[in-house]
Motif scaffolding. Sequence first.
Motif, PDB file in Angstrom:
ATOM      1  N   ILE A   1     -22.265 -22.144  63.681  1.00 55.30           N
ATOM      2  CA  ILE A   1     -22.749 -21.523  62.775  1.00 55.30           C
ATOM      3  C   ILE A   1     -21.980 -20.737  62.067  1.00 55.30           C
ATOM      4  O   ILE A   1     -21.692 -20.480  60.498  1.00 55.30           O
ATOM      5  N   GLN A   2     -21.585 -19.459  62.761  1.00 55.14           N
ATOM      6  CA  GLN A   2     -21.019 -19.089  62.389  1.00 55.14           C
ATOM      7  C   GLN A   2     -19.244 -19.096  61.316  1.00 55.14           C
ATOM      8  O   GLN A   2     -19.171 -18.562  59.971  1.00 55.14           O
ATOM      9  N   HIS A   3     -18.995 -20.195  61.642  1.00 52.42           N
ATOM     10  CA  HIS A   3     -17.739 -20.576  61.178  1.00 52.42           C
ATOM     11  C   HIS A   3     -18.470 -21.573  59.573  1.00 52.42           C
ATOM     12  O   HIS A   3     -17.066 -21.763  58.398  1.00 52.42           O
ATOM     13  N   GLU A   4     -19.272 -22.087  59.634  1.00 51.00           N
ATOM     14  CA  GLU A   4     -19.861 -22.652  58.200  1.00 51.00           C
ATOM     15  C   GLU A   4     -20.657 -21.544  57.704  1.00 51.00           C
ATOM     16  O   GLU A   4     -20.391 -21.838  56.259  1.00 51.00           O
ATOM     17  N   VAL A   5     -21.115 -20.582  57.998  1.00 50.35           N
ATOM     18  CA  VAL A   5     -21.410 -19.601  56.837  1.00 50.35           C
ATOM     19  C   VAL A   5     -20.293 -18.901  56.244  1.00 50.35           C
ATOM     20  O   VAL A   5     -20.051 -18.476  55.906  1.00 50.35           O
ATOM     21  N   ASP A   6     -19.063 -18.770  57.507  1.00 44.45           N
ATOM     22  CA  ASP A   6     -17.949 -17.886  56.671  1.00 44.45           C
ATOM     23  C   ASP A   6     -17.603 -19.288  55.611  1.00 44.45           C
ATOM     24  O   ASP A   6     -17.057 -18.584  54.010  1.00 44.45           O
ATOM     25  N   HIS A   7     -17.580 -20.293  55.479  1.00 44.93           N
ATOM     26  CA  HIS A   7     -17.361 -21.007  54.305  1.00 44.93           C
ATOM     27  C   HIS A   7     -17.626 -20.992  53.290  1.00 44.93           C
ATOM     28  O   HIS A   7     -17.232 -21.172  52.180  1.00 44.93           O
ATOM     29  N   LEU A   8     -18.911 -20.514  53.401  1.00 48.15           N
ATOM     30  CA  LEU A   8     -20.116 -20.363  52.197  1.00 48.15           C
ATOM     31  C   LEU A   8     -20.143 -19.196  51.668  1.00 48.15           C
ATOM     32  O   LEU A   8     -20.374 -18.882  50.776  1.00 48.15           O
ATOM     33  N   ASP A   9     -19.304 -18.225  52.426  1.00 46.06           N
ATOM     34  CA  ASP A   9     -19.018 -16.737  51.107  1.00 46.06           C
ATOM     35  C   ASP A   9     -17.361 -16.887  51.831  1.00 46.06           C
ATOM     36  O   ASP A   9     -16.835 -15.299  50.976  1.00 46.06           O
ATOM     37  N   GLY A  10     -16.583 -18.144  51.145  1.00 45.60           N
ATOM     38  CA  GLY A  10     -14.955 -18.144  50.701  1.00 45.60           C
ATOM     39  C   GLY A  10     -14.142 -17.636  51.811  1.00 45.60           C
ATOM     40  O   GLY A  10     -12.723 -17.144  51.585  1.00 45.60           O
ATOM     41  N   VAL A  11     -14.298 -17.064  53.093  1.00 47.57           N
ATOM     42  CA  VAL A  11     -13.924 -17.392  54.170  1.00 47.57           C
ATOM     43  C   VAL A  11     -13.622 -18.670  54.962  1.00 47.57           C
ATOM     44  O   VAL A  11     -14.040 -19.331  55.577  1.00 47.57           O
TER      45      VAL A  11
ATOM     46  N   PHE B   1      -6.784 -26.424  52.197  1.00 46.12           N
ATOM     47  CA  PHE B   1      -6.710 -25.929  52.651  1.00 46.12           C
ATOM     48  C   PHE B   1      -5.971 -25.052  50.911  1.00 46.12           C
ATOM     49  O   PHE B   1      -5.084 -26.378  50.951  1.00 46.12           O
ATOM     50  N   GLY B   2      -5.616 -24.074  50.497  1.00 44.03           N
ATOM     51  CA  GLY B   2      -5.688 -23.926  48.967  1.00 44.03           C
ATOM     52  C   GLY B   2      -6.065 -24.459  48.109  1.00 44.03           C
ATOM     53  O   GLY B   2      -5.769 -23.963  46.694  1.00 44.03           O
ATOM     54  N   ASP B   3      -7.578 -25.635  48.301  1.00 43.94           N
ATOM     55  CA  ASP B   3      -8.068 -25.443  47.018  1.00 43.94           C
ATOM     56  C   ASP B   3      -8.432 -24.229  46.465  1.00 43.94           C
ATOM     57  O   ASP B   3      -9.619 -24.413  47.545  1.00 43.94           O
ATOM     58  N   PRO B   4      -8.507 -24.436  45.811  1.00 43.06           N
ATOM     59  CA  PRO B   4      -9.798 -22.848  45.559  1.00 43.06           C
ATOM     60  C   PRO B   4     -11.464 -22.100  45.809  1.00 43.06           C
ATOM     61  O   PRO B   4     -11.541 -21.753  46.203  1.00 43.06           O
ATOM     62  N   VAL B   5     -12.131 -23.625  46.066  1.00 42.87           N
ATOM     63  CA  VAL B   5     -13.077 -23.932  46.090  1.00 42.87           C
ATOM     64  C   VAL B   5     -13.489 -23.476  47.822  1.00 42.87           C
ATOM     65  O   VAL B   5     -14.183 -22.687  47.614  1.00 42.87           O
ATOM     66  N   LEU B   6     -12.729 -23.685  48.362  1.00 45.12           N
ATOM     67  CA  LEU B   6     -12.364 -22.815  49.344  1.00 45.12           C
ATOM     68  C   LEU B   6     -13.120 -21.160  49.836  1.00 45.12           C
ATOM     69  O   LEU B   6     -12.911 -20.911  51.143  1.00 45.12           O
ATOM     70  N   ARG B   7     -11.846 -20.469  48.978  1.00 40.33           N
ATOM     71  CA  ARG B   7     -12.268 -19.335  48.549  1.00 40.33           C
ATOM     72  C   ARG B   7     -13.526 -18.695  47.591  1.00 40.33           C
ATOM     73  O   ARG B   7     -12.896 -17.788  47.232  1.00 40.33           O
ATOM     74  N   SER B   8     -13.825 -19.557  47.169  1.00 44.56           N
ATOM     75  CA  SER B   8     -15.520 -19.094  46.571  1.00 44.56           C
ATOM     76  C   SER B   8     -16.373 -18.922  47.198  1.00 44.56           C
ATOM     77  O   SER B   8     -16.835 -19.913  47.975  1.00 44.56           O
ATOM     78  N   ARG B   9     -17.351 -17.669  47.206  1.00 44.17           N
ATOM     79  CA  ARG B   9     -18.786 -17.781  47.763  1.00 44.17           C
ATOM     80  C   ARG B   9     -19.256 -18.450  46.999  1.00 44.17           C
ATOM     81  O   ARG B   9     -19.927 -18.908  45.421  1.00 44.17           O
ATOM     82  N   ALA B  10     -20.281 -19.422  47.843  1.00 44.25           N
ATOM     83  CA  ALA B  10     -21.010 -20.262  47.239  1.00 44.25           C
ATOM     84  C   ALA B  10     -21.921 -19.439  47.001  1.00 44.25           C
ATOM     85  O   ALA B  10     -22.568 -18.790  46.718  1.00 44.25           O
ATOM     86  N   ALA B  11     -22.953 -20.404  46.380  1.00 42.84           N
ATOM     87  CA  ALA B  11     -24.088 -20.198  44.831  1.00 42.84           C
ATOM     88  C   ALA B  11     -25.327 -20.527  46.063  1.00 42.84           C
ATOM     89  O   ALA B  11     -25.518 -21.371  46.357  1.00 42.84           O
TER      90      ALA B  11
END
Length: 182
Positions: free
Chosen positions: A129-139, A9-19
């Motif tokens: 599934i919902q948790h991991e897709v959230d990660h891919l959206d920066g959530v 938590f705090g790393d900017p990559v976790l808040r960016s939408r993945a390509a």
Amino acid sequence: MSVVPVRLFGDPVLRSRAAEVVDFDRELRRLVTNLTDTMHEQGGVGIAAPQIGVGLRVFAYDVHGTSGHLVNPTFEVVGDEEQFGPEGCLSIPELRAECLRAMQVIARGFNMHGEPVTLDGEGLLARCIQHEVDHLDGVLFIDRLDAAARREMMRQIREAEWFGTEPPVVKANPFGLHGTGR
């Protein structure tokens, strides 16, 4: 084994939408191996590529004997039933909070070879599934908490021993800008 550091938590990559992944190549297969090995080493049930510093839409999962990965996943909620239960995250170690999710989802995506995959998830698998897709959206799951629970979680994060530690230094993304090893 290809275990890599988990971003906290705090790393900017976790808040960016993945390509979106555009190349289903050897580098993607290596990423899936790294995700799977890291998830198992850390004792998680799911992990998304941003959690290991790679901004691509890929996640791995292993829930009650159902395991695999999805590339460029989407999901749709099935029915109106919801589940309210404990949720944690490898990027927010040792902390959990009650989080509301859909009880059943159908996820669609591709495997590492570019073949279509459909995954019917219910209960914990649907939550994963919902948790991991959230990660891919920066959530992050804490974004899904009510205001009081989110404030309490943020208090616990600020007090956590790991909070504020330096993220690992990545000199170059071996997966390239869009997932290629070019």
